[in-house]
Design an enzyme around this catalytic site. Structure first.
Site, mmCIF file in Angstrom:
data_model
loop_
_atom_site.group_PDB
_atom_site.id
_atom_site.type_symbol
_atom_site.label_atom_id
_atom_site.label_comp_id
_atom_site.label_asym_id
_atom_site.label_seq_id
_atom_site.Cartn_x
_atom_site.Cartn_y
_atom_site.Cartn_z
ATOM 1 N N THR A 1 6.767 0.260 -0.173
ATOM 2 C CA THR A 1 5.462 0.831 -0.549
ATOM 3 C C THR A 1 5.494 2.343 -0.317
ATOM 4 O OG1 THR A 1 4.598 0.410 1.667
ATOM 5 C CG2 THR A 1 4.080 -1.239 -0.011
ATOM 6 N N HIS B 1 1.951 1.062 -7.895
ATOM 7 C CA HIS B 1 1.669 2.090 -6.872
ATOM 8 C C HIS B 1 0.178 2.051 -6.467
ATOM 9 C CE1 HIS B 1 3.264 6.196 -5.239
ATOM 10 N NE2 HIS B 1 2.418 5.631 -4.394
ATOM 11 N N ILE C 1 1.731 4.738 8.816
ATOM 12 C CA ILE C 1 1.751 3.467 8.072
ATOM 13 C C ILE C 1 2.697 2.474 8.757
ATOM 14 C CG2 ILE C 1 2.251 2.377 5.839
ATOM 15 C CD1 ILE C 1 1.552 5.141 4.549
ATOM 16 N N GLU D 1 8.365 6.165 -12.248
ATOM 17 C CA GLU D 1 7.054 5.530 -12.400
ATOM 18 C C GLU D 1 6.384 6.079 -13.638
ATOM 19 O OE1 GLU D 1 4.658 5.854 -8.864
ATOM 20 O OE2 GLU D 1 6.168 4.863 -7.647
ATOM 21 N N ARG E 1 8.269 5.355 -1.480
ATOM 22 C CA ARG E 1 8.600 6.082 -2.704
ATOM 23 C C ARG E 1 9.779 5.380 -3.383
ATOM 24 N NH1 ARG E 1 4.310 7.932 -2.288
ATOM 25 N NH2 ARG E 1 3.643 10.111 -2.230
ATOM 26 N N MET F 1 8.526 5.236 11.116
ATOM 27 C CA MET F 1 7.486 4.836 12.069
ATOM 28 C C MET F 1 6.427 5.936 12.198
ATOM 29 S SD MET F 1 6.253 2.412 13.780
ATOM 30 C CE MET F 1 7.478 1.175 13.334
ATOM 31 N N GLY F 2 5.840 6.314 11.050
ATOM 32 C CA GLY F 2 4.673 7.207 11.053
ATOM 33 C C GLY F 2 3.422 6.349 11.114
ATOM 34 N N ALA G 1 -0.863 0.679 -3.255
ATOM 35 C CA ALA G 1 -1.003 0.275 -1.850
ATOM 36 C C ALA G 1 -2.219 0.910 -1.169
ATOM 37 C CB ALA G 1 0.266 0.596 -1.068
HETATM 38 C C1 DGY Z 1 0.656 8.574 -0.714
HETATM 39 O O1 DGY Z 1 -0.411 8.954 -0.222
HETATM 40 O O2 DGY Z 1 1.689 9.228 -0.628
HETATM 41 C C2 DGY Z 1 0.625 7.269 -1.410
HETATM 42 O O3 DGY Z 1 1.792 6.977 -2.061
HETATM 43 C C3 DGY Z 1 -0.566 7.203 -2.341
HETATM 44 O O4 DGY Z 1 -0.956 5.889 -2.380
#
Ligand code: DGY
Length: 339
Positions: free
Chosen positions: A236, A286, A158, A267, A238, A155-156, A288
């Site tokens: 979305t 990758h 994003i 990746e 890691r 819950m940061g 997002a």
């Molecule tokens: C991040 O900023 O860590 C993201 O994965 C890049 O899109």
């Protein structure tokens, strides 16, 4: 300090390179792929600052060798590609770009949630294969997002933006994170629960935690077994947060219904990875945070933080602020030596 030497590991969108060039001697890796290891090592050794990406491995070997390096500015919010212990040991400041990509990443999380739930990728393949012969009451039935339960892990910035969007879909929101966030709980009307409860009760599970030794394979066989057979997993964050082999079996054997991944381990995902053979798994490369505006903002923030550090100031987003005093002393010694 005379004009600082900066190495940038890829061409960047927006005005970041112009800004850097006004204040520093910039060497740019122009390749489409990341610089080869020897190139990165050699350039880091001759630089005061490094503007790098999550695809660049900034490890102990590099940080021990790059004796002039003062700052590593990572154009990402995650920094698992940087060996923080080695950065601390070598008194190298590490900065990152949180905040500016939260909304865009949350938007894409919903793109993936909807893609998996409403089978958008399968539907496109169906049409292109010439299989669309009529409107059918049972053709490509998916699952509703609205009214369903979403479980947000992490819950940061994003995670919080995902919760905000989930509220608009009238979803019941559960979350789990390292620390409880009472103000956000009230704002998004969401409930803090244990990880097992979240996994058991959610129709959609979405990952927004950083990759650390503690979160590596956070979702493995045991956790997938706790999820509903109708559940959809979205990642979305890691790739290594998920045990991909366990996920493959879970999707193949119907332990969960579907997955949508913007990140994989490794990746890029190898062409023969069994996940690619599953119709109930959507995979994106990758992207997002990949909107024109957001990637330009990330690049600009990374450049600004780098320049700020090269002037001797500790930037707001420094990851290892605990070394600030020692780092400032190192910068002062360099400035006094005129080098
Ligand atoms: C991040 O900023 O860590 C993201 O994965 C890049 O899109």
């Amino acid at each position: 300090m005379p004009r600082p030497r900066v190495y940038v590991t890829r061409h960047l969108p927006g005005g970041a390179l112009d800004l850097l060039a006004q204040h520093a001697g910039v060497t740019l890796w122009e390749g489409e792929l990341p610089p080869p290891r020897e190139e990165l090592m050699a350039r880091a050794v001759g630089s005061d600052g490094l503007l790098c990406l999550l695809t660049d491995r900034i490890d102990a070997e590099l940080l021990d060798a790059a004796r002039d390096l003062l700052v590593v500015s990572n154009m990402a919010t995650g920094f698992d590609n940087v060996d923080m212990a080695a950065a601390g040991r070598n008194t190298v400041l590490v900065t990152r770009t949180p905040g500016v990509l939260s909304e865009t990443t949350a938007d894409f999380t919903f793109a993936l949630l909807l893609a998996a739930a409403r089978r958008v990728v399968e539907a496109d393949r169906y049409v292109r294969a010439g299989r669309w012969r009529t409107w059918g009451p049972e053709v490509l039935l998916g699952r509703d997002l609205w009214g369903a339960t979403i479980g947000i892990i992490g819950m940061g910035g994003i995670g919080s933006e995902v919760a905000k969007r989930a509220r608009g879909f009238d979803m019941r929101i559960l979350y789990n994170s390292r620390t409880r966030k009472p103000a956000l709980e009230r704002r998004h009307r969401m409930e803090f629960v244990s990880l097992p409860q979240l996994l058991r009760e959610s129709d959609f599970v979405t990952l927004h935690a950083p990759l650390t030794p503690q979160t590596h394979h956070l979702i493995g066989r045991a956790q997938l077994q706790m999820m509903k057979p109708t559940a959809i997993l979205v990642n979305t964050a890691r790739g290594p947060l998920v045990d991909q082999e366990a996920l493959h079996y879970a999707l193949r054997d119907g332990l969960i219904a579907a997955a949508a991944l913007d990140v994989t381990d490794p990746e890029p995902v190898p062409a023969d990875d069994p996940l690619l053979s599953l119709p109930n798994c959507v995979i994106a490369p990758h992207i997002a945070s990949a909107s024109v505006a957001t990637r330009s903002r990330m690049a600009m923030l990374a450049a600004e933080r780098l320049l700020q550090a090269l002037r001797g100031d500790v930037p707001k987003h420094a990851v290892n602020r605990e070394i600030a005093r020692r780092w400032r002393a190192r910068v002062r010694r360099r400035q006094a030596a005129g080098a």
